[in-house]
Design a protein around this motif. Structure first.
Motif, PDB file in Angstrom:
ATOM      1  N   ILE A   1     -17.092  63.654 -21.918  1.00 22.83           N
ATOM      2  CA  ILE A   1     -17.428  63.937 -20.386  1.00 22.83           C
ATOM      3  C   ILE A   1     -16.351  62.920 -19.484  1.00 22.83           C
ATOM      4  N   PRO A   2     -16.190  63.343 -18.400  1.00 18.73           N
ATOM      5  CA  PRO A   2     -15.457  62.582 -17.477  1.00 18.73           C
ATOM      6  C   PRO A   2     -16.130  61.200 -17.485  1.00 18.73           C
ATOM      7  N   GLU A   3     -15.099  60.235 -17.039  1.00 13.91           N
ATOM      8  CA  GLU A   3     -15.434  58.871 -17.110  1.00 13.91           C
ATOM      9  C   GLU A   3     -16.516  58.410 -16.175  1.00 13.91           C
ATOM     10  N   ASP A   4     -16.674  58.976 -15.039  1.00 18.40           N
ATOM     11  CA  ASP A   4     -17.610  58.658 -14.124  1.00 18.40           C
ATOM     12  C   ASP A   4     -18.968  59.338 -14.537  1.00 18.40           C
ATOM     13  N   TRP A   5     -19.084  60.206 -15.376  1.00 18.27           N
ATOM     14  CA  TRP A   5     -20.231  61.019 -15.735  1.00 18.27           C
ATOM     15  C   TRP A   5     -20.987  59.734 -16.713  1.00 18.27           C
ATOM     16  N   ASP A   6     -22.514  60.189 -16.748  1.00 21.76           N
ATOM     17  CA  ASP A   6     -23.217  59.270 -17.635  1.00 21.76           C
ATOM     18  C   ASP A   6     -24.091  60.413 -18.449  1.00 21.76           C
ATOM     19  N   ALA A   7     -24.554  59.513 -19.540  1.00 24.90           N
ATOM     20  CA  ALA A   7     -25.477  60.600 -20.329  1.00 24.90           C
ATOM     21  C   ALA A   7     -26.777  59.717 -20.297  1.00 24.90           C
TER      22      ALA A   7
ATOM     23  N   GLY B   1      -9.173  60.240 -17.952  1.00 24.49           N
ATOM     24  CA  GLY B   1     -10.123  60.467 -17.139  1.00 24.49           C
ATOM     25  C   GLY B   1     -11.342  60.774 -17.875  1.00 24.49           C
ATOM     26  N   TYR B   2     -11.297  60.865 -19.224  1.00 28.52           N
ATOM     27  CA  TYR B   2     -12.506  61.299 -19.990  1.00 28.52           C
ATOM     28  C   TYR B   2     -12.897  60.270 -20.850  1.00 28.52           C
ATOM     29  N   LYS B   3     -14.171  60.390 -21.545  1.00 32.14           N
ATOM     30  CA  LYS B   3     -14.616  59.460 -22.579  1.00 32.14           C
ATOM     31  C   LYS B   3     -15.442  60.025 -23.824  1.00 32.14           C
ATOM     32  N   GLN B   4     -15.728  59.416 -24.696  1.00 33.66           N
ATOM     33  CA  GLN B   4     -16.373  60.093 -25.895  1.00 33.66           C
ATOM     34  C   GLN B   4     -17.951  59.517 -25.871  1.00 33.66           C
ATOM     35  N   THR B   5     -18.862  60.327 -26.090  1.00 30.35           N
ATOM     36  CA  THR B   5     -20.192  59.945 -25.666  1.00 30.35           C
ATOM     37  C   THR B   5     -20.974  60.631 -26.799  1.00 30.35           C
ATOM     38  N   GLU B   6     -22.196  60.262 -26.845  1.00 31.35           N
ATOM     39  CA  GLU B   6     -23.135  60.811 -27.830  1.00 31.35           C
ATOM     40  C   GLU B   6     -23.267  62.419 -27.249  1.00 31.35           C
ATOM     41  N   VAL B   7     -23.176  62.865 -26.319  1.00 29.14           N
ATOM     42  CA  VAL B   7     -23.419  64.164 -26.082  1.00 29.14           C
ATOM     43  C   VAL B   7     -21.909  64.828 -25.999  1.00 29.14           C
ATOM     44  N   GLY B   8     -20.904  64.321 -26.356  1.00 25.06           N
ATOM     45  CA  GLY B   8     -19.441  64.941 -26.428  1.00 25.06           C
ATOM     46  C   GLY B   8     -18.575  64.244 -25.449  1.00 25.06           C
TER      47      GLY B   8
ATOM     48  N   ILE C   1     -33.920  63.841 -25.351  1.00 29.69           N
ATOM     49  CA  ILE C   1     -32.786  64.755 -25.115  1.00 29.69           C
ATOM     50  C   ILE C   1     -31.811  64.152 -24.095  1.00 29.69           C
ATOM     51  N   LEU C   2     -30.657  63.829 -24.399  1.00 27.22           N
ATOM     52  CA  LEU C   2     -29.440  63.341 -23.718  1.00 27.22           C
ATOM     53  C   LEU C   2     -28.770  64.413 -22.885  1.00 27.22           C
ATOM     54  N   ILE C   3     -28.691  64.298 -21.449  1.00 26.16           N
ATOM     55  CA  ILE C   3     -28.074  65.207 -20.527  1.00 26.16           C
ATOM     56  C   ILE C   3     -27.072  64.553 -19.839  1.00 26.16           C
ATOM     57  N   PRO C   4     -25.740  64.972 -19.952  1.00 24.07           N
ATOM     58  CA  PRO C   4     -24.858  64.643 -19.329  1.00 24.07           C
ATOM     59  C   PRO C   4     -24.888  64.772 -17.914  1.00 24.07           C
TER      60      PRO C   4
END
Length: 380
Positions: A15-21, A6-13, A150-153
């Motif tokens: 985060i849950p899969e249905d979140w965005d950065a 249910g999680y994924k790796q992004t540039e901001v660390g 600045i990237l915001i989750p």
């Protein structure tokens, strides 16, 4: 390291899969200050109060020291103010008034469908990153482009309504959702509501609601007892607390807590005679968010709701109840609504869909306010 389901790796660390950065410049507005001519400054309270830098900053809100008769750039109430020049770069305050802002300060606010309060917490936590991006060999400074990058989750702007007859069941349903899920905890459905118990161990932001029967809820006890529950929720740090407009502006909600206050009004019979005037009266309480839930009889009624959402620029939740209002729940970005609601299993309000339906059938987490919308007109 294997990611939790249910999680994924992004540039901001992670985060849950249905979140965005998203870059701050896309999910928020950054206003870089501009200092007026020095000859326009005064200390006799003539003109507009001016924030030039850390001199006016306190622990929370700026103090009014000087004024100007020629303001150039402005912040709004509830904006995040951040120092962008000199050794105090990164220091923050919240605006408790509309100020003129000088070159040493930037103002940040959310765009429609996001929360300035949430963005502010993310910007504050990213202060070190801001300083790394600064330029200037003697004193640090940060420009508008650096702030906007600045990237915001961002969590999906879907509040999952949780209603259960006992506290154990309420917590179990709350915790069944992935970390970071925005949930509305309906304490009015609980036989013996326990505010501390509802908040304890939460893994995502919560909106605490205790709706009285007169506004479509289940609470039928004393009004003083109901408001005491909401006051306790605010004191214990709930991310948002819903208080009905007809209950009056809560005097226990300090200016510092107003961004977390949701003032709501529900009409299960129809549309208000003057929805815009009602919305402005609700906003006059100083609440960070107003919620207007009404019952349209035709699709064109939703146009008035959309105009209310547009006029409050991300400070309003507007939705239609019943079958006609379903479109406003699904296309909430088009309504300029800060968020929308769904249930964890079955709807607790007329026209409310399940979170599964909202996410899988209508894909609200992937849609936007600019997506193309097509309608089918037919005659059975």
């Amino acid at each position: 390291m294997e990611l939790k389901k249910g999680y994924k790796q992004t540039e901001v660390g992670v985060i849950p899969e249905d979140w965005d950065a998203s870059p701050l410049g896309e999910c928020g507005v950054v206003v870089m200050g501009q200092s007026p001519p020095g000859s326009t400054y005064t200390r006799n309270e003539q003109g507009v109060a001016l924030i030039n830098g850390p001199t006016e900053f306190t622990n929370k809100y700026p103090t009014k020291i000087q004024w100007t008769s020629a303001p150039a750039r402005f912040c709004r109430v509830f904006d995040l103010l951040i120092c962008v020049r000199g050794s105090s770069t990164g220091r923050t305050n919240f605006a408790d008034d509309a100020y003129a802002i000088g070159r040493g300060v930037a103002a940040i606010r959310a765009r429609s469908n996001n929360s300035t309060f949430y963005l502010s917490s993310q910007v504050v936590s990213a202060v070190n990153a801001i300083l790394v991006s600064t330029t200037g060999s003697t004193f640090p400074s940060v420009d508008g482009n650096s702030l906007r990058r600045i990237l915001i989750p961002l969590p999906p702007t879907l509040a999952v309504t949780i209603a259960a007859p006992t506290m154990d069941a309420l917590r179990a349903r709350r915790d069944a959702w992935p970390d970071g899920t925005f949930t509305e905890l309906r304490l009015d459905a609980v036989d013996r509501p326990d505010v501390a118990g509802a908040l304890e161990g939460r893994r995502g932001p919560v909106l605490v609601t205790c709706r009285p029967r007169r506004q479509g809820g289940w609470f039928d006890g004393a009004e003083a007892d109901r408001l005491a529950l909401l006051q306790q929720a605010m004191a214990l740090g709930a991310e948002a607390v819903d208080v009905e407009f007809d209950a009056g502006a809560p005097d226990w909600c300090s200016p510092a807590d107003r961004p977390r206050l949701v003032v709501s009004h529900h009409d299960f019979e129809g549309m208000p005679t003057d929805g815009a005037a009602l919305a402005h009266a609700m906003a006059a309480t100083g609440a960070g968010t107003i919620k207007l839930a009404v019952t349209p009889s035709r699709l064109t009624d939703l146009l008035a709701l959309r105009e209310i959402g547009r006029s409050f620029d991300g400070r309003a939740v507007v939705l239609g109840m019943g079958d006609v209002g379903i479109v406003s729940r699904v296309l909430f970005q088009r309504m300029h609504s800060r968020w929308t609601y769904a249930s964890d299993d079955r709807g607790v309000a007329p026209g409310q869909l399940s979170a599964r339906t909202m996410r899988q059938r209508f894909r609200v987490a992937q849609s936007s306010g600019t997506a193309d919308v097509y309608g089918v007109v037919c005659r059975p």
